[in-house]
Every structure is written in C-alpha cells, then in structure tokens.
Design a protein around this motif. Sequence first.
Motif, PDB file in Angstrom:
ATOM      1  N   GLU A  71    -150.224  30.811 -41.998  1.00  0.00           N
ATOM      2  CA  GLU A  71    -149.251  31.480 -42.859  1.00  0.00           C
ATOM      3  C   GLU A  71    -149.009  30.663 -44.122  1.00  0.00           C
ATOM      4  O   GLU A  71    -148.944  31.209 -45.234  1.00  0.00           O
ATOM      5  N   GLU A  72    -148.892  29.340 -43.927  1.00  0.00           N
ATOM      6  CA  GLU A  72    -148.661  28.474 -45.087  1.00  0.00           C
ATOM      7  C   GLU A  72    -149.857  28.476 -46.031  1.00  0.00           C
ATOM      8  O   GLU A  72    -149.695  28.603 -47.255  1.00  0.00           O
ATOM      9  N   LYS A  73    -151.077  28.382 -45.445  1.00  0.00           N
ATOM     10  CA  LYS A  73    -152.272  28.343 -46.287  1.00  0.00           C
ATOM     11  C   LYS A  73    -152.497  29.671 -47.001  1.00  0.00           C
ATOM     12  O   LYS A  73    -152.871  29.701 -48.185  1.00  0.00           O
ATOM     13  N   ILE A  74    -152.275  30.771 -46.273  1.00  0.00           N
ATOM     14  CA  ILE A  74    -152.451  32.087 -46.901  1.00  0.00           C
ATOM     15  C   ILE A  74    -151.418  32.288 -48.000  1.00  0.00           C
ATOM     16  O   ILE A  74    -151.708  32.877 -49.048  1.00  0.00           O
ATOM     17  N   SER A  75    -150.194  31.772 -47.750  1.00  0.00           N
ATOM     18  CA  SER A  75    -149.174  31.857 -48.792  1.00  0.00           C
ATOM     19  C   SER A  75    -149.607  31.074 -50.033  1.00  0.00           C
ATOM     20  O   SER A  75    -149.451  31.543 -51.166  1.00  0.00           O
ATOM     21  N   LEU A 104    -152.711  30.441 -50.825  1.00  0.00           N
ATOM     22  CA  LEU A 104    -153.823  31.171 -51.428  1.00  0.00           C
ATOM     23  C   LEU A 104    -153.320  32.358 -52.247  1.00  0.00           C
ATOM     24  O   LEU A 104    -153.835  32.643 -53.335  1.00  0.00           O
ATOM     25  N   LYS A 105    -152.303  33.071 -51.694  1.00  0.00           N
ATOM     26  CA  LYS A 105    -151.750  34.203 -52.439  1.00  0.00           C
ATOM     27  C   LYS A 105    -151.109  33.735 -53.733  1.00  0.00           C
ATOM     28  O   LYS A 105    -151.244  34.377 -54.779  1.00  0.00           O
ATOM     29  N   THR A 106    -150.395  32.592 -53.629  1.00  0.00           N
ATOM     30  CA  THR A 106    -149.777  32.044 -54.843  1.00  0.00           C
ATOM     31  C   THR A 106    -150.841  31.673 -55.870  1.00  0.00           C
ATOM     32  O   THR A 106    -150.724  32.005 -57.061  1.00  0.00           O
ATOM     33  N   ALA A 107    -151.902  30.986 -55.362  1.00  0.00           N
ATOM     34  CA  ALA A 107    -152.979  30.602 -56.274  1.00  0.00           C
ATOM     35  C   ALA A 107    -153.679  31.830 -56.843  1.00  0.00           C
ATOM     36  O   ALA A 107    -154.025  31.874 -58.030  1.00  0.00           O
ATOM     37  N   ASN A 108    -153.863  32.855 -55.974  1.00  0.00           N
ATOM     38  CA  ASN A 108    -154.492  34.085 -56.439  1.00  0.00           C
ATOM     39  C   ASN A 108    -153.629  34.793 -57.480  1.00  0.00           C
ATOM     40  O   ASN A 108    -154.144  35.328 -58.476  1.00  0.00           O
ATOM     41  N   ASN A 109    -152.309  34.776 -57.238  1.00  0.00           N
ATOM     42  CA  ASN A 109    -151.392  35.383 -58.202  1.00  0.00           C
ATOM     43  C   ASN A 109    -151.435  34.648 -59.535  1.00  0.00           C
ATOM     44  O   ASN A 109    -151.438  35.274 -60.605  1.00  0.00           O
ATOM     45  N   GLU A 110    -151.461  33.299 -59.442  1.00  0.00           N
ATOM     46  CA  GLU A 110    -151.551  32.511 -60.674  1.00  0.00           C
ATOM     47  C   GLU A 110    -152.867  32.789 -61.400  1.00  0.00           C
ATOM     48  O   GLU A 110    -152.910  32.861 -62.633  1.00  0.00           O
ATOM     49  N   LEU A 111    -153.933  32.944 -60.594  1.00  0.00           N
ATOM     50  CA  LEU A 111    -155.232  33.236 -61.204  1.00  0.00           C
ATOM     51  C   LEU A 111    -155.208  34.587 -61.908  1.00  0.00           C
ATOM     52  O   LEU A 111    -155.747  34.736 -63.022  1.00  0.00           O
TER      53      LEU A 111
END
Length: 525
Positions: A276-280, A282-289
């Motif tokens: 959950e932490e890693k996916i969160s 990744l989602k944050t990084a994906n959102n930033e991307l």
Amino acid sequence: MEDKKKIFGVKSIRTKLILIMIGMLGFTLAAIWFMNRIFLPAYYQHSKVSMLEKCYGSTNSIINNDSQYKSGESSTLSDESTLNLEILSENNTSNVYVFRLNNFFGKVYYQYDYPSENVITQYQKEDVIDKTKDYVIGIEDTQSFAVKDKKRQLMSLTDNYSVYKVMDERIGSYYIELFGKLDSGAFVYVSTNYQSMAENIGIFNSFLLYVGIGVIVFGVVIMVFIGNNFTKPIRQLTKIAQKMADFDFEIRYPVKSDDEIGALGSSINTLSENLEEKISELKTANNELKKDIEKKTQIDEMRKEFLSNVSHELKTPIALIQGYAEGLQDNINDDTESREFYCEVIIDEADKMNKMVKKLLTLNQIEFGNNQVSFEHFDIVQVLRSVINSALLLAEQKQAVITMDEHEPVYVWADEYMIEEVVTNYVSNAINHVDGEKKINVSLVKHDGVVRISVFNTGKCIPEDELDKIWIKFYKVDKARTREYGGSGIGLSIVKAIMESMNQKFGVINHDDGVEFWFELDTQN
C-alpha cells in the motif's frame, strides 16, 4: 462456482487431509489384519511356551525354598508351598502337577506332592498317567525326555524339561505340555489349552473390521471439524491475497496464534502495508509525472502562444516605426512640425514596445519561479496611497476621480515590490476602463486574519463568459479600446502570476454600475 470447486474438490487441503487420514487408517487396519493372519499364531504359540517355561522355573524355585521337603524331613509340601503352586497355576491358566516316581517290583507308581494325594481326584490321576506315561517310559529307557510320536510336536527341549504341542483326539483340540525334572528329584508336569488360532483370528479380524469402519467414520467427522478449523485461516488469507491482487489493502488478517499460520498472517499484513505504501508512492510519483508532462505541454503551448501573441503585438508598432522612419528619410514633409510629429510617433511606439517587453520579462520570471518571493511585513495603506498619488495625473487626464477612505496603518505579510505592481495594474486598468460617472474607489476590508483590497471603477461590466479569460496573456475584452490607450493585455496576467506565487486569493466582480478587482493578503504571521 469455480472457487467452491477448489474449496470442496480434490484440490482442497481439507479434502486431501480427509483422504490421507482414511488412507492411513485403511493401511493400518490392513497391516494389522495381515500381521494377525501371518504372525499372530506363531507369537501366540511362543508366548504359551514361554509361559510354561516360566512355570517350570517358578515351580522349581518354590520347591527349592521348601527346606523341610527338600531335606527329607517331611514327605509333603508345606502349606505355603502348596498355596504358591496353586496361585501359580491359576495365574497362568495352567494345570501344574508335582510328583515322584516309585518303582516297586518293576512297576512304576506315582506319588503326588502337588496336588496332594488327599486332594487329587482319581480322574486327574488317570489323566496325568495317560499324558506322562510316554515320558516316564522314555526316562526309564533312554534317560531323556524325547518322545517320538506323530501326535506330539516338539516346541522346546533342554536337559531339564521338554515342551510339546499335543493333539487331544478326544476333544479335538491342541494343548501344550511341559514335562521336566526339578532340582529336588521330583518331576513336574504343566499343561495349558492351545485354542485354534484360525477361529480366534477370524473373530478378531471381524471385530477389527467393525471397529475400523467406526474409527474411519469417527475419524472423518473429526477431520472435517479439524480440517475446517485448519483451512479456515488459509481461506481467509486467500481472500486477503485476492483483495491485495485487486489493489484493496484495507483488510487485515487477525493474528490469534504464534504458529505458522499466525506468522504467515503477520507477513501478509506487513506485505499489504508495504505494498500500500509503495503503490501510494508510485501513484504520487505517477501523478507528479503527469503534472510534469502537463506542465511541459502547457509550456510548449504557452511558448507557441507567446510567440504568436508577441509577433502580433509587435507587428503594429514595428510597422509604424518603420513607416514613419522611412517618411523622415525620404523628407516627405520638410516642415519642422511634421518631422517632430513623426519622431514623437516613433518614440511613442518604441516606448510601448519597451514597456511590453519589460512586462513580458517580469511575467516570465514570476511564472517560472525565477523571481523569488521575499515576504516582508509592511503597511499596505502606505503602498496604496503611493500608487494613487502616482496615478492622479493620468486620472485627471481621463477626467476621473480616485478616492480612498482614511485608514489606520494595516500591516501585511507579502512581497512589497510585487504587491505594488498588482495595485499599479489594478489602478491603471481602472483608469483605462472608467466610464459613466468616472469614479474610482480603492477600499480595504479586514476579516479572519486577512485584508481584502478592492479597486472599483464605474463603467461597463465584463461579459460573464469572459471573466475567467481576462487573466490570460494578451487577452483583450475590448480590443479597440485597448488599442486606444496602448494596452498589451499582459497586466492582469502579471497580477495572476504574482498572487499565485504567494498563494493568495484574487478575482473580479461585476456590479450594476461597474467592475471591482480584488486580492487578499495575510495580516497574521
């Protein structure tokens, strides 16, 4: 349906456990049946022989411990020895006889020490004589206990005794007998029944079959219960794993034991938290991307739009400058007044271009973060009055009146230079668009730790569908009027960039008699 087949089908751990248990019980029962069939008769026979041999040893010990009988002081056994022999006989389910042989005139007589002469019956005497006469004859002839008889099967032979399995034709069954000589010189005869093992094994195996069926049924019930308790946490962990596969990390396994299942549940919970932490992340990084991609796209669009707008805005003044310069060069008008007019036009258009370029550079620095915001604590009332005083001359030329109520100093936190730029743009915009009563009013209102500064001018309202567009670079509501006073459509874009850089609110409101532009600043630290 497929999941239920997996749970209740052959693939289920519970079903496998039940089948394994049934197999193990069936194998155990078959092994017991086979062992009974093959090895039990021999073991039973060996046990009987061993029991008779122990009876011989115990009898010899009892006789030897009877000191009066052994020394010849008494011709009969003591009461204690008789009782011990009786106990030995009963405990071993055997018949024990102790006797001596007397030879009178070539005929052998039996003298019974146990049971005593007054106890043993005539039938017992005849039975003992009948069963031991071959041994007695053998003793007299060969001084050995060996007997050659098809009815007897030798089981054990020593120097002191011999053991035979004998067929009793009268009753049609076997018995085992021991005949031997004791240390005292007396003889001992011990016999015990030897039941037919085939019948006993058949009865035992039938009983074993019924017991086995009962044990299997009871075992299946127990294993179903145990299997349910054993597989329940596994099924629960399977559901949790399926939830995790669907990116649902809310559910947790309740760890209630310290065994392997509990350790697995703890690991699943830890894995769920980490995923959950890693996916969160990744989602944050994906959102930033995505934001970066959108920002890059916006920058490209802004660049294209910027080049287009700048080209458009600079085209007119450059054309004017070029035309009037060429007119001067060709001496179209020789009078001094005309040349001065041409020069004024060139200077005026060059000044407009210079101002527009400066504003574009300022806007560019603010939008791209190159112009760092420096927060200061200053009096906003003083800034407003300074801007108003600077604009009075221009307002008089427009026949407009700028008013502002008297205020005590109001200190705010912001970049003073940038806020002065915002106020200047609002006031200049109000002067350029004032109409009707030609009134301009600057006001301050404090509430909830902020102060709202408003610049109102009488005149036409801005169309509702264009209220959000006025903050876009080079956008002009009334292009003719904007061209009249030399506006570039950049001022409000600078206001937007400055207020967003300080994370403060701003906006525009239409009134019945005019338009109000406003922005807010923090009064608290």
